[in-house]
Write a protein that holds these residues in place. Structure first.
Motif, PDB file in Angstrom:
ATOM      1  N   LEU A 194      14.741   4.861   0.661  1.00 28.00           N
ATOM      2  CA  LEU A 194      14.074   3.715   1.277  1.00 28.00           C
ATOM      3  C   LEU A 194      13.579   2.734   0.214  1.00 28.00           C
ATOM      4  CD1 LEU A 194      12.965   2.331   3.832  1.00 28.00           C
ATOM      5  CD2 LEU A 194      10.906   3.753   3.612  1.00 28.00           C
ATOM      6  N   ALA A 195      13.143   3.268  -0.921  1.00 27.52           N
ATOM      7  CA  ALA A 195      12.608   2.417  -2.001  1.00 27.52           C
ATOM      8  C   ALA A 195      13.645   1.421  -2.520  1.00 27.52           C
ATOM      9  CB  ALA A 195      12.093   3.282  -3.146  1.00 27.52           C
ATOM     10  N   LYS A 196      14.915   1.785  -2.440  1.00 28.26           N
ATOM     11  CA  LYS A 196      15.980   0.932  -2.977  1.00 28.26           C
ATOM     12  C   LYS A 196      16.105  -0.394  -2.222  1.00 28.26           C
ATOM     13  CE  LYS A 196      18.736   4.884  -4.584  1.00 28.26           C
ATOM     14  NZ  LYS A 196      19.997   5.664  -4.371  1.00 28.26           N
ATOM     15  N   HIS A 197      15.662  -0.418  -0.968  1.00 29.97           N
ATOM     16  CA  HIS A 197      15.745  -1.678  -0.217  1.00 29.97           C
ATOM     17  C   HIS A 197      14.385  -2.074   0.377  1.00 29.97           C
ATOM     18  CE1 HIS A 197      16.304   0.419   3.824  1.00 29.97           C
ATOM     19  NE2 HIS A 197      16.656   1.383   2.997  1.00 29.97           N
ATOM     20  N   THR A 198      13.315  -1.598  -0.272  1.00 26.17           N
ATOM     21  CA  THR A 198      11.960  -2.006   0.110  1.00 26.17           C
ATOM     22  C   THR A 198      11.548  -3.207  -0.732  1.00 26.17           C
ATOM     23  OG1 THR A 198      11.306   0.230   0.778  1.00 26.17           O
ATOM     24  CG2 THR A 198       9.537  -1.310   0.227  1.00 26.17           C
ATOM     25  N   VAL A 199      11.195  -4.291  -0.078  1.00 28.27           N
ATOM     26  CA  VAL A 199      10.793  -5.518  -0.780  1.00 28.27           C
ATOM     27  C   VAL A 199       9.446  -5.323  -1.458  1.00 28.27           C
ATOM     28  CG1 VAL A 199      10.197  -7.957  -0.496  1.00 28.27           C
ATOM     29  CG2 VAL A 199      12.059  -6.953   0.849  1.00 28.27           C
ATOM     30  N   THR A 200       8.496  -4.790  -0.700  1.00 23.70           N
ATOM     31  CA  THR A 200       7.166  -4.549  -1.245  1.00 23.70           C
ATOM     32  C   THR A 200       6.441  -3.509  -0.404  1.00 23.70           C
ATOM     33  OG1 THR A 200       5.110  -5.621  -1.987  1.00 23.70           O
ATOM     34  CG2 THR A 200       5.985  -6.329   0.115  1.00 23.70           C
ATOM     35  N   VAL A 201       5.500  -2.841  -1.038  1.00 21.51           N
ATOM     36  CA  VAL A 201       4.593  -1.929  -0.347  1.00 21.51           C
ATOM     37  C   VAL A 201       3.205  -2.562  -0.454  1.00 21.51           C
ATOM     38  CG1 VAL A 201       3.596   0.381  -0.277  1.00 21.51           C
ATOM     39  CG2 VAL A 201       6.002   0.078  -0.919  1.00 21.51           C
ATOM     40  N   GLY A 202       2.710  -3.102   0.642  1.00 18.77           N
ATOM     41  CA  GLY A 202       1.460  -3.854   0.611  1.00 18.77           C
ATOM     42  C   GLY A 202       0.234  -3.001   0.850  1.00 18.77           C
ATOM     43  N   LYS A 203      -0.929  -3.551   0.509  1.00 17.62           N
ATOM     44  CA  LYS A 203      -2.186  -2.809   0.666  1.00 17.62           C
ATOM     45  C   LYS A 203      -2.572  -2.639   2.131  1.00 17.62           C
ATOM     46  CE  LYS A 203      -4.370  -3.922  -3.758  1.00 17.62           C
ATOM     47  NZ  LYS A 203      -5.553  -4.572  -4.406  1.00 17.62           N
ATOM     48  N   GLY A 204      -2.353  -3.681   2.932  1.00 16.90           N
ATOM     49  CA  GLY A 204      -2.791  -3.617   4.319  1.00 16.90           C
ATOM     50  C   GLY A 204      -1.830  -4.281   5.276  1.00 16.90           C
ATOM     51  N   TRP A 205      -2.115  -4.148   6.578  1.00 21.47           N
ATOM     52  CA  TRP A 205      -1.224  -4.669   7.613  1.00 21.47           C
ATOM     53  C   TRP A 205      -1.154  -6.191   7.582  1.00 21.47           C
ATOM     54  CZ3 TRP A 205      -1.930  -8.044  11.619  1.00 21.47           C
ATOM     55  CH2 TRP A 205      -0.879  -8.139  12.549  1.00 21.47           C
ATOM     56  N   SER A 206      -2.302  -6.864   7.465  1.00 24.29           N
ATOM     57  CA  SER A 206      -2.315  -8.334   7.525  1.00 24.29           C
ATOM     58  C   SER A 206      -1.397  -8.943   6.472  1.00 24.29           C
ATOM     59  CB  SER A 206      -3.746  -8.861   7.332  1.00 24.29           C
ATOM     60  OG  SER A 206      -4.581  -8.436   8.386  1.00 24.29           O
ATOM     61  N   GLU A 207      -1.512  -8.435   5.265  1.00 23.67           N
ATOM     62  CA  GLU A 207      -0.707  -8.940   4.146  1.00 23.67           C
ATOM     63  C   GLU A 207       0.785  -8.742   4.401  1.00 23.67           C
ATOM     64  OE1 GLU A 207       0.408  -7.249  -0.274  1.00 23.67           O
ATOM     65  OE2 GLU A 207      -1.641  -6.947   0.459  1.00 23.67           O
ATOM     66  N   THR A 208       1.149  -7.549   4.836  1.00 27.64           N
ATOM     67  CA  THR A 208       2.567  -7.225   4.996  1.00 27.64           C
ATOM     68  C   THR A 208       3.188  -7.929   6.206  1.00 27.64           C
ATOM     69  OG1 THR A 208       1.887  -5.212   6.154  1.00 27.64           O
ATOM     70  CG2 THR A 208       2.445  -4.996   3.824  1.00 27.64           C
ATOM     71  N   TYR A 209       2.453  -7.986   7.297  1.00 24.85           N
ATOM     72  CA  TYR A 209       3.001  -8.655   8.481  1.00 24.85           C
ATOM     73  C   TYR A 209       3.144 -10.151   8.219  1.00 24.85           C
ATOM     74  CZ  TYR A 209       4.294  -8.912  13.413  1.00 24.85           C
ATOM     75  OH  TYR A 209       5.001  -9.067  14.580  1.00 24.85           O
ATOM     76  N   GLY A 210       2.205 -10.698   7.481  1.00 26.89           N
ATOM     77  CA  GLY A 210       2.293 -12.112   7.106  1.00 26.89           C
ATOM     78  C   GLY A 210       3.516 -12.393   6.257  1.00 26.89           C
TER      79      GLY A 210
ATOM     80  N   TRP B   6      12.265   8.959   0.705  1.00 26.13           N
ATOM     81  CA  TRP B   6      11.440   7.889   0.108  1.00 26.13           C
ATOM     82  C   TRP B   6      12.193   7.163  -0.998  1.00 26.13           C
ATOM     83  CZ3 TRP B   6       7.825   6.239   2.968  1.00 26.13           C
ATOM     84  CH2 TRP B   6       6.961   7.087   3.660  1.00 26.13           C
ATOM     85  N   LYS B   7      12.938   7.905  -1.799  1.00 24.65           N
ATOM     86  CA  LYS B   7      13.731   7.291  -2.879  1.00 24.65           C
ATOM     87  C   LYS B   7      14.782   6.339  -2.313  1.00 24.65           C
ATOM     88  CE  LYS B   7      13.400  11.102  -6.239  1.00 24.65           C
ATOM     89  NZ  LYS B   7      14.157  12.167  -6.942  1.00 24.65           N
TER      90      LYS B   7
ATOM     91  N   GLN C 204       1.354  12.569  -2.643  1.00 26.87           N
ATOM     92  CA  GLN C 204       1.852  12.909  -3.982  1.00 26.87           C
ATOM     93  C   GLN C 204       3.376  12.860  -4.017  1.00 26.87           C
ATOM     94  OE1 GLN C 204       0.692  16.808  -5.396  1.00 26.87           O
ATOM     95  NE2 GLN C 204       1.014  16.249  -7.535  1.00 26.87           N
ATOM     96  N   VAL C 205       4.020  13.389  -2.993  1.00 29.24           N
ATOM     97  CA  VAL C 205       5.494  13.344  -2.907  1.00 29.24           C
ATOM     98  C   VAL C 205       5.963  11.890  -2.857  1.00 29.24           C
ATOM     99  CG1 VAL C 205       7.484  13.864  -1.436  1.00 29.24           C
ATOM    100  CG2 VAL C 205       5.729  15.617  -1.846  1.00 29.24           C
ATOM    101  N   TRP C 206       5.284  11.076  -2.052  1.00 29.29           N
ATOM    102  CA  TRP C 206       5.627   9.655  -1.945  1.00 29.29           C
ATOM    103  C   TRP C 206       5.493   8.957  -3.286  1.00 29.29           C
ATOM    104  CZ3 TRP C 206       2.117   5.521  -2.596  1.00 29.29           C
ATOM    105  CH2 TRP C 206       2.619   4.253  -2.275  1.00 29.29           C
ATOM    106  N   GLN C 207       4.416   9.225  -4.018  1.00 30.75           N
ATOM    107  CA  GLN C 207       4.196   8.601  -5.331  1.00 30.75           C
ATOM    108  C   GLN C 207       5.262   9.023  -6.322  1.00 30.75           C
ATOM    109  OE1 GLN C 207      -0.107   9.802  -5.623  1.00 30.75           O
ATOM    110  NE2 GLN C 207      -0.353   7.721  -6.379  1.00 30.75           N
ATOM    111  N   GLN C 208       5.603  10.290  -6.308  1.00 30.92           N
ATOM    112  CA  GLN C 208       6.629  10.797  -7.224  1.00 30.92           C
ATOM    113  C   GLN C 208       7.967  10.124  -6.953  1.00 30.92           C
ATOM    114  OE1 GLN C 208       6.554  15.028  -6.507  1.00 30.92           O
ATOM    115  NE2 GLN C 208       4.898  15.428  -7.969  1.00 30.92           N
ATOM    116  N   ALA C 209       8.300   9.965  -5.686  1.00 36.54           N
ATOM    117  CA  ALA C 209       9.579   9.340  -5.316  1.00 36.54           C
ATOM    118  C   ALA C 209       9.656   7.898  -5.792  1.00 36.54           C
ATOM    119  CB  ALA C 209       9.764   9.415  -3.802  1.00 36.54           C
TER     120      ALA C 209
END
Length: 335
Positions: free
Chosen positions: A196-212, A193-194, A327-332
């Motif tokens: 992946l986070a380095k090249h993640t643009v955003t983590v969106g709330k839902g599918w519609s927002e992110t796919y858009g 997760w750490k 919890q692991v994801w949040q910590q990362a």
């Protein structure tokens, strides 16, 4: 004294008034079925409007969809309301099944499930499958010429801009959570997760927002389903979008519907659930939700020829497992 013409006019007005009153009374007597679902299902381009029109012709009722940003948000709202405002929920999935069962808010249905054709045998009498698919990362073939061929490669590729969904609010995000925890040993998931986070643009709330956001060019890849390119092919006549096939295999999601114990219309709820398994509804769901049908039925040539990727797993995590993974994801992401 009224003239003959005036008398006839008055009779016409009275008759029209009585007809309108009778029509209003009949309309008022129509039962209302309230269905909670997620916004891409209920949107103008989703299957919701067509399903509403078709079902209302059968049931002589009013079907009201109440949209939510995603399945997790929808289920959380239901907890707060203690299941008292909806008749049916459409949009749970296998990753939420343990939590949904533990809530005690749902009732068994009376639908014939013998026609189901899924990757696994389905015996649950409360939560009914209505479509399924495999999680996959989507990319534009005209822009990305060398897509990753494994989940591990995606995680490591710092040259790729990635968007995915928050597992706390999104069923699709929960899918990636399950995927990472299936591919990586428990002691390596946080590191993944750490990275992946380095090249993640955003983590969106839902599918519609992110796919858009992906379609606007904000990332190279977005988490969705391997059926997503079919939408662009069928509805937009575009062949440039593709799903990256990963050598480890792909996680399967089964989407579920269920009626509420506190439903004011339990028989109508069962009728709607049975309708979702009809050939007509399954074709509508497949073409507009862009997921695979759960019964054997013809949809459209490109759908009928579609070949799923290698199946890695169909996860059914317990509530404790889901909490620990989140919890692991949040910590990362917080480090």
């Amino acid at each position: 004294m009224f003239s003959l013409a005036q008398k006839l006019l008055n009779r016409s007005i009275i008759s029209a008034t009585l007809l309108l009153s009778a029509s209003a009374a009949i309309s008022a007597e129509k039962p209302t079925l309230t269905v909670y679902s997620y916004d891409s299902f209920t949107s103008d381009w989703g299957p919701g409007p067509k399903l509403k029109q078709a079902f209302e012709q059968q049931c002589q009722c009013t079907l009201t969809f109440v949209p939510f940003e995603d399945g997790v948000t929808m289920l959380n709202r239901l907890y707060l309301e203690k299941g008292g405002k909806a008749d049916v929920l459409v949009g749970l999935d296998n990753n939420q099944l343990a939590n949904a069962r533990q809530s005690g808010l749902f009732a068994e249905n009376n639908v014939d499930l013998s026609q189901l054709a899924l990757p696994i045998e389905w015996q649950d009498r409360t939560f009914m499958p209505y479509d399924y698919g495999q999680y996959a990362f989507i990319y534009d073939q005209q822009k990305l010429k060398n897509p990753p061929t494994s989940l591990k490669a995606l995680v490591e590729r710092q040259d790729l801009k990635v968007i995915y969904q928050d597992p706390r609010t999104s069923t699709v995000g929960r899918g990636l959570l399950a995927w990472v925890n299936t591919v990586y040993p428990q002691d390596q998931a946080e590191n993944a997760w750490k990275t992946l986070a380095k090249h993640t643009v955003t983590v969106g709330k839902g599918w519609s927002e992110t796919y858009g956001a992906f379609l606007k060019g904000e990332s190279d890849m977005v988490l969705s389903y391997n059926t997503s390119p079919l939408y662009h092919q069928i509805h937009e006549q575009k062949d440039n979008y593709a799903a990256a096939e990963f050598e480890e295999g792909h996680i399967v999601q089964i989407e579920l519907a269920a009626k509420l114990k506190k439903s004011q219309q339990p028989e109508l709820a069962d009728q709607f659930l049975a309708f979702l398994l009809s050939s007509e509804a399954q074709k509508t769901i497949a073409l507009h939700n862009i997921m695979l049908p759960v019964i054997k039925t013809e949809v459209e040539p490109r759908f009928d020829q579609f070949t799923p990727f290698k199946t890695l797993a169909i996860p059914f995590p317990s509530s404790d497992d889901s909490k620990a993974q989140i919890q692991v994801w949040q910590q990362a992401l917080s480090q």
